[in-house]
Design a protein around this motif. Structure first.
Motif, PDB file in Angstrom:
ATOM      1  N   GLN A 125       0.835  -1.207   0.000  1.00 58.33           N
ATOM      2  CA  GLN A 125       0.000   0.000   0.000  1.00 58.33           C
ATOM      3  C   GLN A 125       0.867   1.254   0.000  1.00 58.33           C
ATOM      4  O   GLN A 125       0.602   2.216  -0.733  1.00 58.33           O
ATOM      5  N   ILE A 126       1.901   1.265   0.830  1.00 56.63           N
ATOM      6  CA  ILE A 126       2.783   2.436   0.902  1.00 56.63           C
ATOM      7  C   ILE A 126       3.549   2.603  -0.412  1.00 56.63           C
ATOM      8  O   ILE A 126       3.719   3.728  -0.912  1.00 56.63           O
ATOM      9  N   ILE A 130       3.493   5.860  -2.908  1.00 54.77           N
ATOM     10  CA  ILE A 130       4.689   6.526  -3.437  1.00 54.77           C
ATOM     11  C   ILE A 130       4.582   6.654  -4.958  1.00 54.77           C
ATOM     12  O   ILE A 130       4.819   7.724  -5.526  1.00 54.77           O
ATOM     13  N   GLN A 131       4.209   5.573  -5.611  1.00 54.72           N
ATOM     14  CA  GLN A 131       4.088   5.581  -7.070  1.00 54.72           C
ATOM     15  C   GLN A 131       3.026   6.570  -7.538  1.00 54.72           C
ATOM     16  O   GLN A 131       3.137   7.161  -8.614  1.00 54.72           O
ATOM     17  N   LYS A 152      11.507   4.819   4.368  1.00 51.97           N
ATOM     18  CA  LYS A 152      12.737   5.504   3.946  1.00 51.97           C
ATOM     19  C   LYS A 152      12.624   5.903   2.477  1.00 51.97           C
ATOM     20  O   LYS A 152      12.992   7.016   2.086  1.00 51.97           O
ATOM     21  N   LYS A 153      12.082   5.007   1.672  1.00 51.36           N
ATOM     22  CA  LYS A 153      11.879   5.283   0.246  1.00 51.36           C
ATOM     23  C   LYS A 153      10.917   6.464   0.067  1.00 51.36           C
ATOM     24  O   LYS A 153      11.118   7.322  -0.814  1.00 51.36           O
ATOM     25  N   ALA A 154       9.879   6.507   0.891  1.00 57.56           N
ATOM     26  CA  ALA A 154       8.914   7.592   0.807  1.00 57.56           C
ATOM     27  C   ALA A 154       9.575   8.935   1.112  1.00 57.56           C
ATOM     28  O   ALA A 154       9.374   9.928   0.397  1.00 57.56           O
ATOM     29  N   LYS A 155      10.367   8.979   2.168  1.00 54.09           N
ATOM     30  CA  LYS A 155      11.042  10.219   2.539  1.00 54.09           C
ATOM     31  C   LYS A 155      12.044  10.639   1.469  1.00 54.09           C
ATOM     32  O   LYS A 155      12.189  11.832   1.174  1.00 54.09           O
ATOM     33  N   LEU A 168       7.844   4.938  14.332  1.00 57.31           N
ATOM     34  CA  LEU A 168       8.478   4.404  13.127  1.00 57.31           C
ATOM     35  C   LEU A 168       9.952   4.820  13.080  1.00 57.31           C
ATOM     36  O   LEU A 168      10.356   5.803  13.707  1.00 57.31           O
ATOM     37  N   GLU A 169      10.715   4.096  12.295  1.00 57.56           N
ATOM     38  CA  GLU A 169      12.130   4.437  12.146  1.00 57.56           C
ATOM     39  C   GLU A 169      12.297   5.705  11.323  1.00 57.56           C
ATOM     40  O   GLU A 169      13.197   6.507  11.561  1.00 57.56           O
ATOM     41  N   ASN A 170      11.433   5.886  10.337  1.00 61.11           N
ATOM     42  CA  ASN A 170      11.514   7.045   9.453  1.00 61.11           C
ATOM     43  C   ASN A 170      10.189   7.803   9.492  1.00 61.11           C
ATOM     44  O   ASN A 170       9.163   7.268   9.072  1.00 61.11           O
ATOM     45  N   TYR A 171      10.198   9.013  10.004  1.00 64.99           N
ATOM     46  CA  TYR A 171       8.966   9.799  10.094  1.00 64.99           C
ATOM     47  C   TYR A 171       9.318  11.280  10.168  1.00 64.99           C
ATOM     48  O   TYR A 171      10.454  11.660  10.482  1.00 64.99           O
ATOM     49  N   ASP A 172       8.334  12.113   9.899  1.00 60.19           N
ATOM     50  CA  ASP A 172       8.485  13.563  10.037  1.00 60.19           C
ATOM     51  C   ASP A 172       7.726  14.084  11.251  1.00 60.19           C
ATOM     52  O   ASP A 172       8.096  15.102  11.831  1.00 60.19           O
TER      53      ASP A 172
END
Length: 368
Positions: A125-126, A130-131, A152-155, A168-172
């Motif tokens: 889904q994520i 992104i796509q 990470k890919k999203a960021k 999460l490991e990667n977030y804003d």
């Protein structure tokens, strides 16, 4: 068996008449109906895997104040994807519906999808978000570790990531429960009731509906245990069983009481278990609702009505509820997209609702 099926149907009908979220939108949907509606609306907004249904629009504590990095130029409108671990949870079902509605006021086109407790599905889904070029993605993770690479890919793609309930490991930005203190508030209220009703007894048996699938919920359950045991010295935990839905809560309460006929209190980590547990106590043949107390978290409409009506449920802890959470997440996301300063970590409120303030809470939050 026929009795249980009938009771389950009764609960489903009852939950249709009221909503199940702490600060919910006072509509007439809730429980199983709200979850089904959320999945239907999510399909309208986008496919189960996160693909868009149509062309996308072109156009606390330890908190850190951060400023959005300005990943893209300001636009007139934005596309936001939301993926939730399980929209059968009525509070979360209401949340995503409110986020979709409120997002329109903020010039956001919101697409939400249900991961159905499948971490692999959530990764897909994520990836699809992104796509599809989403400007931001809000995530209630099935497994935080499982989505580390894809977030990470999203960021890296310039997409803001907002986490809900799990770190999460990667977030804003992230909107979190203070799990231990939330649980402690529930447990302490149960202990106060035990002391008032059964303070002279040597041992008072109690049970816990937990959900040991998520670290944060484990912490919430630990807080409940500490709240009971530190404030009611005669309390003895005799049974535990997981519960997310009302159906699970009903079954648990019946089983608890059958195996432990001297059981006096039940604590629940969430509103689904509380609503079902309230009915399960009745189904077990308990007619003196002052003899057994049930204590929950979420302050859903059904929970508050149970408290007002003098049912076995004696209290619930409000965390703001689905509607408030949906708005908070959209506000946080909007601030990021507009490159405004924002508290990186924000926490949900903790308010105990009992017979002393249930009517006022209901009139303020739910009454039309």
């Amino acid at each position: 068996m026929m009795k249980k099926r009938l009771l389950s149907m009764v609960i489903s009908i009852a939950m249709i008449t009221g909503m199940l979220a702490g600060c919910s939108n006072p509509s007439d949907s809730g429980g199983t109906t709200a979850a089904a509606s959320a999945q239907t609306e999510g399909t309208k907004a986008g496919g189960e895997d996160g693909t868009a249904a149509g062309a996308l629009n072109e156009n606390g504590e330890n908190s850190t104040i951060t400023e959005a990095a300005g990943k893209s130029e300001s636009k007139d409108s934005y596309n936001v994807g939301i993926t939730f671990s399980d929209l059968s949870n009525p509070v979360w079902a209401e949340l995503v519906q409110e986020a979709e509605s409120y997002g329109k006021e903020k010039a956001m086109s919101v697409t939400y999808v249900d991961a159905q407790s499948d971490a692999t599905k959530q990764v897909t889904q994520i990836e699809n978000f992104i796509q599809n070029g989403m400007d931001a993605i809000i995530i209630c993770a099935v497994e935080a570790n499982a989505i580390a690479d894809v977030t990470k890919k999203a960021k890296e793609a310039g997409i803001y990531v907002v986490a809900y309930t799990q770190v999460l490991e990667n977030y804003d930005a992230q909107y979190l429960v203070d799990p231990y203190n939330t649980g402690y508030a529930c447990g302490k209220k149960a202990a106060e009731w035990i002391n008032e009703k059964y303070g002279d007894e040597e041992v008072v048996e109690w049970a816990l509906m937990d959900l040991p699938e998520f670290p944060e919920i484990i912490e919430r359950a630990n807080g409940i245990k500490a709240g009971v045991e530190e404030n009611a010295k005669n309390a003895k935990l005799v049974a535990t069983s997981p519960a997310l839905t009302a159906e699970q809560g009903l079954s648990n309460a019946e089983n608890f009481l059958q195996a432990n006929p001297n059981l006096k209190a039940i604590c629940c980590i969430g509103g689904g278990g509380s609503v079902g547990g309230n009915e399960g106590i009745k189904a077990a043949g308990i007619t003196d609702f002052e003899s057994v107390g049930l204590f929950g978290i979420d302050a859903t409409e059904n929970e508050i009505l149970n408290i007002i009506n003098g049912d076995p449920q004696k209290s619930s802890v409000s965390l703001g509820g689905g509607k408030a959470h949906g708005r908070a997440l959209i506000d946080m996301t909007n601030a990021l997209l507009k490159n405004e300063k924002i508290e990186e970590t924000q926490y949900m409120p903790i308010d105990v609702i009992d017979s002393s303030n249930a009517q006022e809470y209901y009139d303020t939050i739910y009454k039309k």
